[in-house]
Every structure is written in C-alpha cells, then in structure tokens.
Design a protein around this motif. Structure first.
Motif, PDB file in Angstrom:
ATOM      1  N   TYR A   1      37.169  50.048  38.903  1.00 59.56           N
ATOM      2  CA  TYR A   1      38.279  50.411  38.025  1.00 59.56           C
ATOM      3  C   TYR A   1      38.944  51.746  38.348  1.00 59.56           C
ATOM      4  CZ  TYR A   1      36.495  46.401  35.568  1.00 59.56           C
ATOM      5  OH  TYR A   1      36.085  45.138  35.258  1.00 59.56           O
TER       6      TYR A   1
ATOM      7  N   PHE B   1      42.546  43.811  37.559  1.00 64.44           N
ATOM      8  CA  PHE B   1      41.837  43.099  36.499  1.00 64.44           C
ATOM      9  C   PHE B   1      42.823  42.544  35.463  1.00 64.44           C
ATOM     10  CE2 PHE B   1      39.769  42.840  32.334  1.00 64.44           C
ATOM     11  CZ  PHE B   1      39.027  41.700  32.609  1.00 64.44           C
TER      12      PHE B   1
ATOM     13  N   ILE C   1      44.069  39.412  36.816  1.00 65.68           N
ATOM     14  CA  ILE C   1      43.068  38.331  36.708  1.00 65.68           C
ATOM     15  C   ILE C   1      43.170  37.648  35.349  1.00 65.68           C
ATOM     16  CG2 ILE C   1      40.557  37.925  36.440  1.00 65.68           C
ATOM     17  CD1 ILE C   1      40.101  39.960  38.688  1.00 65.68           C
TER      18      ILE C   1
ATOM     19  N   TYR D   1      41.016  31.853  35.258  1.00 64.29           N
ATOM     20  CA  TYR D   1      40.213  32.813  34.473  1.00 64.29           C
ATOM     21  C   TYR D   1      40.438  32.553  32.979  1.00 64.29           C
ATOM     22  CZ  TYR D   1      37.661  37.051  33.361  1.00 64.29           C
ATOM     23  OH  TYR D   1      36.734  37.944  32.864  1.00 64.29           O
TER      24      TYR D   1
ATOM     25  N   GLY E   1      36.519  40.648  25.289  1.00 64.68           N
ATOM     26  CA  GLY E   1      36.710  40.462  26.730  1.00 64.68           C
ATOM     27  C   GLY E   1      35.468  40.051  27.500  1.00 64.68           C
ATOM     28  N   SER E   2      34.341  39.878  26.799  1.00 67.04           N
ATOM     29  CA  SER E   2      33.107  39.487  27.459  1.00 67.04           C
ATOM     30  C   SER E   2      32.609  40.511  28.476  1.00 67.04           C
ATOM     31  CB  SER E   2      33.261  38.120  28.144  1.00 67.04           C
ATOM     32  OG  SER E   2      31.991  37.609  28.461  1.00 67.04           O
ATOM     33  N   SER E   3      33.019  41.769  28.306  1.00 70.84           N
ATOM     34  CA  SER E   3      32.518  42.797  29.232  1.00 70.84           C
ATOM     35  C   SER E   3      31.032  43.042  29.034  1.00 70.84           C
ATOM     36  CB  SER E   3      33.290  44.105  29.046  1.00 70.84           C
ATOM     37  OG  SER E   3      34.630  43.899  29.393  1.00 70.84           O
TER      38      SER E   3
ATOM     39  N   ASN F   1      28.746  42.087  31.768  1.00 77.75           N
ATOM     40  CA  ASN F   1      28.560  42.890  32.973  1.00 77.75           C
ATOM     41  C   ASN F   1      27.317  43.780  32.894  1.00 77.75           C
ATOM     42  OD1 ASN F   1      32.116  43.075  33.040  1.00 77.75           O
ATOM     43  ND2 ASN F   1      30.867  41.781  34.371  1.00 77.75           N
TER      44      ASN F   1
ATOM     45  N   TYR G   1      36.021  32.782  39.236  1.00 79.22           N
ATOM     46  CA  TYR G   1      35.772  33.969  40.060  1.00 79.22           C
ATOM     47  C   TYR G   1      36.155  33.734  41.530  1.00 79.22           C
ATOM     48  CZ  TYR G   1      33.600  35.736  35.891  1.00 79.22           C
ATOM     49  OH  TYR G   1      33.404  36.179  34.605  1.00 79.22           O
TER      50      TYR G   1
ATOM     51  N   THR H   1      40.961  37.825  42.509  1.00 78.88           N
ATOM     52  CA  THR H   1      39.588  38.300  42.286  1.00 78.88           C
ATOM     53  C   THR H   1      39.009  38.864  43.579  1.00 78.88           C
ATOM     54  OG1 THR H   1      39.367  36.586  40.600  1.00 78.88           O
ATOM     55  CG2 THR H   1      37.340  37.667  41.311  1.00 78.88           C
TER      56      THR H   1
ATOM     57  N   PHE I   1      40.406  42.262  43.898  1.00 79.71           N
ATOM     58  CA  PHE I   1      39.742  43.124  42.914  1.00 79.71           C
ATOM     59  C   PHE I   1      38.377  43.575  43.449  1.00 79.71           C
ATOM     60  CE2 PHE I   1      36.830  42.879  39.096  1.00 79.71           C
ATOM     61  CZ  PHE I   1      37.315  43.968  38.399  1.00 79.71           C
TER      62      PHE I   1
ATOM     63  N   MET J   1      28.934  38.644  42.016  1.00 77.57           N
ATOM     64  CA  MET J   1      29.964  38.948  43.009  1.00 77.57           C
ATOM     65  C   MET J   1      29.351  39.874  44.058  1.00 77.57           C
ATOM     66  SD  MET J   1      33.744  38.909  41.535  1.00 77.57           S
ATOM     67  CE  MET J   1      33.976  40.651  41.348  1.00 77.57           C
TER      68      MET J   1
ATOM     69  N   GLU K   1      28.806  42.994  41.291  1.00 72.42           N
ATOM     70  CA  GLU K   1      28.917  42.710  39.851  1.00 72.42           C
ATOM     71  C   GLU K   1      28.057  41.519  39.449  1.00 72.42           C
ATOM     72  OE1 GLU K   1      32.666  42.656  36.901  1.00 72.42           O
ATOM     73  OE2 GLU K   1      32.568  40.852  38.131  1.00 72.42           O
TER      74      GLU K   1
ATOM     75  N   SER L   1      28.015  38.910  36.010  1.00 69.04           N
ATOM     76  CA  SER L   1      28.723  38.556  34.786  1.00 69.04           C
ATOM     77  C   SER L   1      27.885  37.474  34.091  1.00 69.04           C
ATOM     78  CB  SER L   1      30.131  38.065  35.142  1.00 69.04           C
ATOM     79  OG  SER L   1      30.941  38.036  34.000  1.00 69.04           O
TER      80      SER L   1
HETATM   81  C1  AVI Z   1      35.472  42.791  32.817  1.00 72.90           C
HETATM   82  N1  AVI Z   1      34.615  41.615  32.997  1.00 72.90           N
HETATM   83  C2  AVI Z   1      34.362  40.957  31.711  1.00 72.90           C
HETATM   84  C3  AVI Z   1      35.097  40.658  33.997  1.00 72.90           C
HETATM   85  C4  AVI Z   1      34.102  39.484  34.130  1.00 72.90           C
HETATM   86  O1  AVI Z   1      34.531  38.340  34.020  1.00 72.90           O
HETATM   87  O2  AVI Z   1      32.912  39.738  34.292  1.00 72.90           O
HETATM   88  C5  AVI Z   1      35.299  41.322  35.339  1.00 72.90           C
HETATM   89  C6  AVI Z   1      35.692  40.343  36.392  1.00 72.90           C
HETATM   90  N2  AVI Z   1      35.118  40.209  37.559  1.00 72.90           N
HETATM   91  C7  AVI Z   1      35.725  39.271  38.243  1.00 72.90           C
HETATM   92  N3  AVI Z   1      36.678  38.748  37.519  1.00 72.90           N
HETATM   93  C8  AVI Z   1      36.687  39.422  36.343  1.00 72.90           C
END
Ligand code: AVI
Length: 309
Positions: free
Chosen positions: A30, A38, A41, A47, A150-152, A155, A195, A202, A205, A241, A269, A271
């Motif tokens: 970020y 993002f 996305i 998504y 946002g379902s963060s 992460n 994704y 993505t 990103f 990811m 990452e 998720s």
């Molecule tokens: C911010 N977060 C909720 C996104 C996710 O889906 O985990 C980040 C993301 N990574 C790839 N696409 C979106």
C-alpha cells in the motif's frame, strides 16, 4: 521515503527477504500506486467481496443499524476511500469519526472529501499499523462503533484476528461493538478467479510491492523478472499470493543481497476465508456477548455486529 539502514522496518523487510521461503508483509502493497490498484481491484467483475458486502449493507441496513442501536464515535479500521461509512454516518450522526489506515496520504484526501458532506462531525485521519495494539484512552466513556469492512480481517491469520477482536472488545468497555465484513469459504474456482483477474490488475498490485520495496530499502528488484501467483490453499482455508522468480537473479540492497533461483517465491499475502460458525465463535471467544450476522442469499460473504447483551 527510503529507510535508514538498521531502522525497524528495514530490518523487518530484510529478515523476510532472507527467510526461506522469503516473505514480506502485505502492508507493503500500500504505497500510493498500490492503494489505487487496490481500489481498481474492487471494481473488477471477478472480485466479488466488495460488491457483495455493499449489497448486504444496503439490503440489511435497517436490521444492522437496529442491532447496533447508537454510536457516539465511529472508528473505521482500514478506512481506505472512507466511502463505506456514509450510511452509518447518516444513521447515527456520531459526534466523532476516526479513520485508521496504513496509507496516510490517501486517507487524508478521502477524509477531506467526506468532511465536505458531513461538516458537523469531528473527523480525524490516523495512520496506523493495526498489527500493533490499538488503544483509545480518550474514548473510554463513549459508545464506540468499530467498523471494519472489506474482509481485511482475512489478511491476518486466525490467531492474530482473535487477538485484534479481544483488543477491540476491551476498548469497547461493555458498550458499542464491532461491525465487520468477512469473506466466506466457497467454490475454489470463484475464489481463485477473484485473485487472478483477466485484466491483470491483481498481478500489478502484487508486483507493485517490489517497486515499493525498491523505494523503501533501495533494493534493485527487476519487476519483469517476477510473476504473480495466487491459489487457494484448501488445507489452511486461505488464498495465498506469491511473487515467483522467472529466472535466476541476484537482488541487492545496501549492506546485503539474496540470490533467487527461477521458480523461487516470495510470499506476499494470505487472505483467509472462513466458515460462518468458525468466525462467529472467534467473536464470542474474544469477549463479545451478542453477535448478529447477515449474509447474501448465496452465503458468499458475512457481515456481523458483535456487541454486548
Ligand atoms: C484488502 N484485502 C481484503 C484484499 C483481499 O482480498 O485479501 C487484498 C487483495 N489482495 C488481492 N486482491 C485483493
């Protein structure tokens, strides 16, 4: 901003790059460009989380606000463009709104736009790393609504997520609560498509994290030498990811280097996608005594309000 060698962040990044397998925190996605990517996305057809969460918030708004009751302060975690909070500001007219996010510059612009429409609400942008303990001593006697859309939360790993819930439940002091959105386990093809979008947003990103690292630690990652790789790990219930090296290469930074071989990966990452009962149990175990939950008709996404009886 480049970081002085030996700074805490520099060391954290280097430790991750030297580890086997290598990894970096998703917070390094970020920078300004990463935040914009993002946002892009969230507009993609593949998504679904943003779109479905918005649908639940719209169609169930009266039930949700009834469950919440009132709020003196709304604290939004991972506020991003500060747009999702509007219906809550309209309903509760809180005295204060605090927006927490990792990307401070983006947040300030977003908050200025919001304040234009809600000038009576005292608004503050707080650049925060929510992997650290959150504390709001000045809000102790207020009814706080924590808003984490946002379902963060996905992460974080489940034990970190539980730690954050316990932290927020404590900060509520028995009133208010947490309104949170989380992505649910579903068909693997739907998950993996989200994704691996056709436009490659993505992928951009993910790759942008290397650009950001080059800026932060003066490394010399060559972006064309890496590719995006995302898949659903069924055992662990999470999208992973990674960035995969396309060729053998040496990556340097001040005071160090690492040889990466073709096919080697940097984990960027996770998720997590939850079964609904597991997520509800985590909220209860964190100290919330009353949890209401809403889903879309296909049970793709879950919105919960965790409060107190
Ligand atoms: C911010 N977060 C909720 C996104 C996710 O889906 O985990 C980040 C993301 N990574 C790839 N696409 C979106």
């Amino acid at each position: 901003m480049t970081l002085p060698i030996k700074s805490k962040i520099f060391q954290e990044i280097i430790d991750g790059l030297q580890a086997k397998p290598a990894s970096i925190s998703p917070k390094y996605f970020y920078d300004g460009l990463g935040t914009s990517l993002f946002q892009a996305i969230t507009h993609l057809e593949e998504y679904y989380p943003t779109r479905i969460e918005r649908g639940i918030m719209q169609s169930k708004l009266s039930q949700i606000t009834q469950a919440i009751g009132t709020a003196d302060v709304i604290v939004e975690i991972g506020a991003g463009n500060c747009e999702k909070v509007r219906p809550l500001l309209d309903t509760f007219a809180p005295k204060q709104y605090r927006a927490l996010d990792i990307s401070a510059d983006f947040l300030k612009t977003a908050l200025a736009n919001l304040h234009h429409d809600y000038s009576a609400i005292d608004m503050r942008a707080i650049a925060a790393d929510i992997t650290q303990e959150l504390s709001f001593p000045d809000l102790q006697d207020r009814r706080i609504l924590f808003f984490y859309p946002g379902s963060s939360i996905g992460n974080f790993n489940p034990s970190e997520a539980s730690g954050l819930f316990a932290n927020l439940a404590r900060e509520c002091h028995g009133s208010g609560g947490l309104l949170i959105g989380v992505d649910l386990v579903k068909d693997i093809n739907v998950l993996e498509r989200a994704y691996n979008d056709y436009l490659g947003v993505t992928a951009a990103f993910n790759l942008n994290a290397l650009r950001h690292l080059n800026h932060l630690i003066e490394s010399n990652f060559s972006i064309p030498n890496w590719e995006h790789y995302a898949f659903f790990n069924q055992t662990l219930g999470r999208i992973e990811m990674h960035l995969r090296a396309k060729i053998d290469q040496l990556v340097n930074w001040p005071g160090g280097h690492r040889q990466f071989y073709a096919g080697e990966m940097i984990h960027t990452e996770n998720s997590y996608k939850y079964p609904k009962p597991t997520f509800l149990e985590m909220l209860h175990n964190a100290g919330f005594t009353k949890v209401n939950a809403w889903t879309d008709p296909d049970s793709n996404f879950l919105v919960c309000f965790a409060g107190f009886k």
